[in-house]
Design an enzyme around this catalytic site. Structure first.
Site, short mmCIF file in Angstrom:
data_model
loop_
_atom_site.label_atom_id
_atom_site.label_comp_id
_atom_site.label_asym_id
_atom_site.label_seq_id
_atom_site.Cartn_x
_atom_site.Cartn_y
_atom_site.Cartn_z
N GLN A 1 -2.61 -8.28 -6.91
CA GLN A 1 -1.66 -7.19 -6.67
C GLN A 1 -0.54 -7.59 -5.71
OE1 GLN A 1 -4.19 -3.37 -6.13
NE2 GLN A 1 -5.56 -5.09 -6.04
N ASP B 1 0.80 -1.24 0.00
CA ASP B 1 0.00 0.00 0.00
C ASP B 1 0.83 1.28 0.00
OD1 ASP B 1 -2.19 -1.54 0.10
OD2 ASP B 1 -2.62 -1.27 2.22
#
Length: 783
Positions: A300, A166
């Site tokens: 991801q 992130d």
């Protein structure tokens, strides 16, 4: 004051034991960090232990804490996720759990921990450290350990590395895994764009980021998305209307597709969630567009780490071991991180507190504050995105009557088109007319120049090569014709995007100013070359894409070699005389050696490398990888080295050679190159505007100072404009490389990780810094 240089080999880890664990969500590149910690630890004679399954393994003890060897971490560099496992651990949150963990560590004499994880994992580690002496006393009290152990193991040292896709940790420019996650997202977006194009569809893509919009924002910037929703910057009231207007305007402009990117934690200004389904329903109801939702999910987190993440994690791992060797009972727990292009150490709790501040600001609706707390790089990304995605109506744009020409010079490099797109759009926003020059200075001399508009550059970010066309021709032989063209088209400024030739070209135009009035205009060079050999900058647009191409090929080759056993591959990379690609490729692919022009080598060195590989074949790792820069030595050619290795390795290993060639120049640009190109181009166009205003006198532009012909480069932590006239003295023009190159400092790193004894100057590292929260902190070069 002058410090004595500090050398790595003078630091000893003898008698120390280091435990390494990965905790929290996994991220690509964690294995590269684990590998670097293990090898660096063993290199300095420390014992290194794997702690399997994160804190759970620390609490359970037994087989979960194992001493490891050099070979234990072989072949993990190219593997995503974490090979030592990661688990959520409830027991560690209790004092009993931590007591058990402390007992397990003391039994093995481990008092140094290297924790790779997110902010939760690092906060846990810090608490553990603060309680350590109390825990030992309690263990002694219960008779589990003796008083001697309490004294001997009195302190626990902790160094953290942030592994999180992130990029949600304050104080670090890039966390391990972020770049790889962007690679996955961009691969998907590029694939979706082709199908959306066919059907005139709108796609809503949901990307990860519960509390942080970094992935959404940067991927939107990298693919030129029409709209993006992120938690830190909720849309204004009535966003539904403005978004639908924007989408239908784009369709009216003959744009066949719309891409909308939604972070999973996106909210509106009342803190209510905005979901991808909600956005889809809105588009269908209001506009009737054919709309599809794609949720990227755990894709991801997966896949092989990118070259950037491998180098980042390897640098961090080495830095972490240094920090542990230098730690004293008084140094606070720290995280090692990257600021711009420099490894730094920051107090762990300062970073955690700031990360929590962002969340608090968001919860309380102070969104501008949240964006600012995320750091300068995040704020910059947001501003650049806003600048490039929304075209203001012509009536709202200023009119400057300045004409700016943009051209590509030198060999094609991925990311050039992203830079051209940003230049065109920012230039138009600033009120200039932008002219595109086809085929570099050669095309310029022939008058191949045309005005280019906002819509012409749509979809350019993801295109490789150079759409405008590029030539290596320098302007010197066409000076008169170019001056004519500049006069005819009334060109008031130049933006030259390219490699070493772009730098040389602007130097020639600068030196021809005395003969030609037309060249007395602001000029800016943007470094774009796979070789990364331009003076005045640490990175060039295109080098990251080329590095990824090299590393991907090396991975495949290593796989084939480990199948056949006892095989050594010799791989030739591009780069002219600059060894950047060979050296960094070797570091990212885990090669045994890299031959480069900047570090002269002789037959004795080649002999030592062969012997080193012969030794390696006796271990369980029966394969070798050697990179050679194309111009590292005119006599020791790739064929020569191949033949030498084949002869000397007879009976021990056989050899194969591979010349990578032009595949290094092609391909879709990596997320780093798209963003680096976009950001420096936007910054350069703003600089050109400023210079135009400063030099406009009596109805014409007259710029005749050194600082009106600059190169915009990234230096350590800052983006800086440097006059090309000043860079001349820093350049070796015969070999077309800068006289000093920062990455040569990383060369020993590659050698250490490949088990060579070497000298490593670590004077740069070691200063514990504080988290800068100054609003005017310099713009770092992180993407």
């Amino acid at each position: 004051m002058d410090h004595q240089p500090k050398f790595f080999e003078n630091l000893s880890g003898a008698g120390k034991a280091i435990g390494v664990l990965t905790s929290g969500g996994d991220a690509q590149g964690m294995n590269a960090a684990v590998r670097a910690v293990v090898r660096m630890g063993i290199y300095v004679n420390a014992k290194v232990y794997f702690i399997y399954e994160g804190y759970q393994g620390m609490v359970d003890g037994g087989d979960n804490i194992v001493e490891v060897s050099w070979e234990s971490v072989s072949s993990i560099l190219q593997v995503g996720g974490t090979v030592i496992g990661s688990a959520r651990c409830k027991p560690f949150r209790t004092r009993e759990g931590r007591l058990q963990a402390a007992f397990n560590l003391v039994q093995r004499g481990i008092t140094n921990l290297c924790v790779i994880g997110g902010d939760g994992s690092l906060t846990g580690a810090n608490l553990f450290r603060e309680e350590w002496s109390g825990l030992l006393e309690e263990l002694a009290h219960k008779g589990k350990i003796d008083a001697e152990a309490v004294k001997k193991y009195a302190y626990l040292n902790i160094v953290g590395m942030v592994g999180s896709i992130d990029n949600d940790f304050c104080g670090t420019d890039m966390t391990i895994g972020t770049d790889s996650a962007l690679h996955r997202i961009i691969e998907v977006v590029d694939a979706i764009m082709t199908t959306a194009q066919s059907h005139q569809r709108t796609f809503v893509l949901e990307v990860m980021g519960r509390h942080c919009g970094y992935l959404a924002l940067v991927s939107a910037l990298a693919c030129g998305a029409d709209w993006v929703f992120i938690p830190e910057y909720p849309p204004e009231e009535g966003w539904e209307d403005s978004m639908c207007v924007k989408l239908s305007e784009n369709r009216a402009r003959k744009k066949r597709l719309n891409i909308i990117i939604v972070a999973e934690g996106a909210i509106d200004c009342h803190n209510k969630p905005i979901t991808s389904e909600k956005v889809k329903d809105l588009v269908v109801q209001r506009l009737g567009f054919d709309t599809r939702v794609t949720i990227l999910g755990h894709v991801q987190r997966g896949g092989t780490p990118s070259a950037f993440d491998r180098i980042l994690a390897s640098r961090m791992g080495v830095e972490a071991v240094l920090a542990l060797l230098e730690a004293t009972p008084d140094t606070p727990a720290c995280v090692v991180s990257l600021s711009g292009n420099q490894a730094v150490r920051l107090p762990l709790m300062e970073c955690v507190q700031m990360t929590q501040e962002v969340q608090k600001a968001m919860d309380e609706g102070r969104f501008l504050e949240a964006v600012r707390l995320r750091g300068r790089s995040f704020e910059n990304n947001l501003n650049t995105y806003k600048l490039l995605s929304h075209k203001k109506p012509d009536s709202e744009l200023p009119k400057t009557n300045f004409n700016v020409a943009v051209l590509n010079v030198g060999a094609p490099a991925a990311g050039m088109n992203a830079a051209v797109r940003a230049a065109v759009r920012v230039g138009m926003t600033e009120g200039h007319k932008i002219f595109a020059v086809i085929d570099g200075f050669e095309g310029f001399a022939r008058g191949k120049i045309k005005e280019i508009s906002w819509g012409d550059v749509g979809g350019w970010t993801g295109q490789g090569g150079s759409i405008l066309g590029t030539k290596r021709t320098l302007p010197a032989k066409y000076l008169e014709k170019i001056a004519d063209q500049m006069r005819t088209n009334n060109i008031n400024a130049l933006m030259v995007i390219g490699g070493f030739e772009a730098f040389e070209s602007c130097l020639q135009l600068y030196e021809a100013r005395s003969s030609f009035e037309e060249f007395k205009v602001p000029m800016c060079v943007l470094p774009a070359t796979i070789s990364n050999n331009v003076p005045g900058t640490d990175y060039s647009i295109g080098a990251d894409t080329a590095l990824n191409a090299i590393v991907e090929t090396c991975d495949r080759i290593k796989q084939s070699a480990s199948g056949t056993k006892r095989r050594v591959f010799i791989i030739e990379t591009m780069g002219g005389y600059c060894g950047y690609l060979a050296n960094m490729g070797a570091l990212a692919a885990g090669a045994d050696a890299a031959y480069i022009f900047e570090e002269q080598f002789d037959i004795r060195e080649l002999q030592a490398n062969v012997e080193h590989l012969t030794e390696k074949m006796k271990t369980s790792i029966q394969r070798g990888l050697v990179l050679r820069n194309e111009n590292c030595n005119e006599n020791y050619t790739t064929d020569f080295i191949y033949q030498l290795y084949s002869e000397e390795g007879k009976g021990v290993f056989d050899c194969r050679k591979n010349v990578l060639g032009h595949m290094q120049q092609g391909g879709a640009p990596s997320p780093f190159d798209r963003n680096f190109g976009t950001k420096i181009s936007a910054k350069a166009m703003q600089w050109i505007s400023k210079k135009l205003k400063e030099t406009y006198r009596k109805g014409k532009v007259f710029a005749n100072t050194d600082d009106s012909v600059c190169l915009l480069g990234m230096r350590r932590r800052n983006l800086v404009f440097q006059p090309v006239a000043e860079l001349k003295s820093e350049t070796d023009f015969i070999h077309r490389i800068p006289k000093e190159q920062w990455w040569l400092k990383l060369r020993p790193l590659m050698k250490i990780l490949a088990k060579y004894k070497t000298s490593y100057d670590v004077s740069d590292s070691g200063q514990l810094e504080h988290v800068a929260m100054l609003p005017k902190e310099a713009e770092t070069g992180a993407i």
